[in-house]
Design an enzyme around this catalytic site. Structure first.
Site, short mmCIF file in Angstrom:
data_model
loop_
_atom_site.label_atom_id
_atom_site.label_comp_id
_atom_site.label_asym_id
_atom_site.label_seq_id
_atom_site.Cartn_x
_atom_site.Cartn_y
_atom_site.Cartn_z
N CYS A 31 -7.80 -7.52 18.55
CA CYS A 31 -6.42 -7.68 19.02
C CYS A 31 -5.88 -9.03 18.26
O CYS A 31 -4.82 -9.15 17.68
CB CYS A 31 -5.94 -7.63 20.21
SG CYS A 31 -6.75 -8.46 21.17
N HIS A 65 0.63 -3.86 19.42
CA HIS A 65 -0.84 -4.46 19.63
C HIS A 65 -1.92 -3.66 19.57
O HIS A 65 -1.59 -2.44 19.40
CB HIS A 65 -0.72 -5.07 20.91
CG HIS A 65 -0.64 -4.04 22.09
ND1 HIS A 65 -1.50 -4.16 23.26
CD2 HIS A 65 0.26 -3.22 22.28
CE1 HIS A 65 -1.16 -3.10 24.06
NE2 HIS A 65 -0.08 -2.46 23.61
N HIS A 82 -5.67 -11.26 25.23
CA HIS A 82 -5.22 -10.26 24.71
C HIS A 82 -4.12 -10.67 23.70
O HIS A 82 -3.24 -11.41 24.27
CB HIS A 82 -4.74 -9.07 25.40
CG HIS A 82 -4.34 -7.75 24.56
ND1 HIS A 82 -5.36 -7.00 23.87
CD2 HIS A 82 -3.17 -7.19 24.63
CE1 HIS A 82 -4.67 -5.90 23.43
NE2 HIS A 82 -3.23 -6.16 23.77
#
Length: 146
Positions: A113, A38, A26
């Site tokens: 992301c 994010h 991530h």
């Protein structure tokens, strides 16, 4: 409180943060004061707040780095600085904060992301983990056919 391992320096505004989840990485952008911005696809943020997100969309959140990381391993990863020139820190942070609470299209292959974080830092929506997986899958297919 977020524990920063001895081998990791304190993140600076504009740094990309790579978080090692169980099956993927991530990505977030550090904006200072212990916060990151994010893109998430889940309807529940790291802090447990419910954020309704329609299918095919993600939402940009501002959260404490320690809440986003949880118990996962993480690092500062600006490795594309060698290939692309980063934008000015103030521009990265201004852009990132301007996206907070915004819904954006989300697709694991074309707009995830990592694309979001790299676009903020470099002005280029790049995702190396998807590219690496595609290459691995292509090579596996070639080997299985041969």
């Amino acid at each position: 409180m977020l524990v920063i391992p001895a081998n990791i320096k304190q993140p600076q505004p504009g740094d990309l943060i790579e978080i090692f989840r169980s099956t993927y990485q991530h990505w977030a952008v550090y904006i200072g004061g212990g916060y990151v911005v994010h893109l998430v696809v889940d309807s529940v943020s790291s802090s447990g707040c419910t954020v309704p997100v329609p299918r095919g969309m993600g939402v940009v959140l501002k959260e404490k780095l320690e809440e986003v990381v949880g118990n996962d391993r993480w690092r500062i990863n600006n490795s594309l600085d060698k290939k692309y020139r980063p934008q000015q820190v103030y521009a990265i942070v201004k852009q990132a904060t301007g996206f907070i609470d915004t819904q954006l299209p989300y697709n694991v292959v074309t707009s995830n992301c990592e694309h979001f974080a790299n676009d903020l830092r470099y002005g280029k929506a790049i995702c190396r983990q998807v590219g690496e997986r595609r290459l691995e899958q292509s090579l596996a297919l070639i080997v299985s056919v041969a």
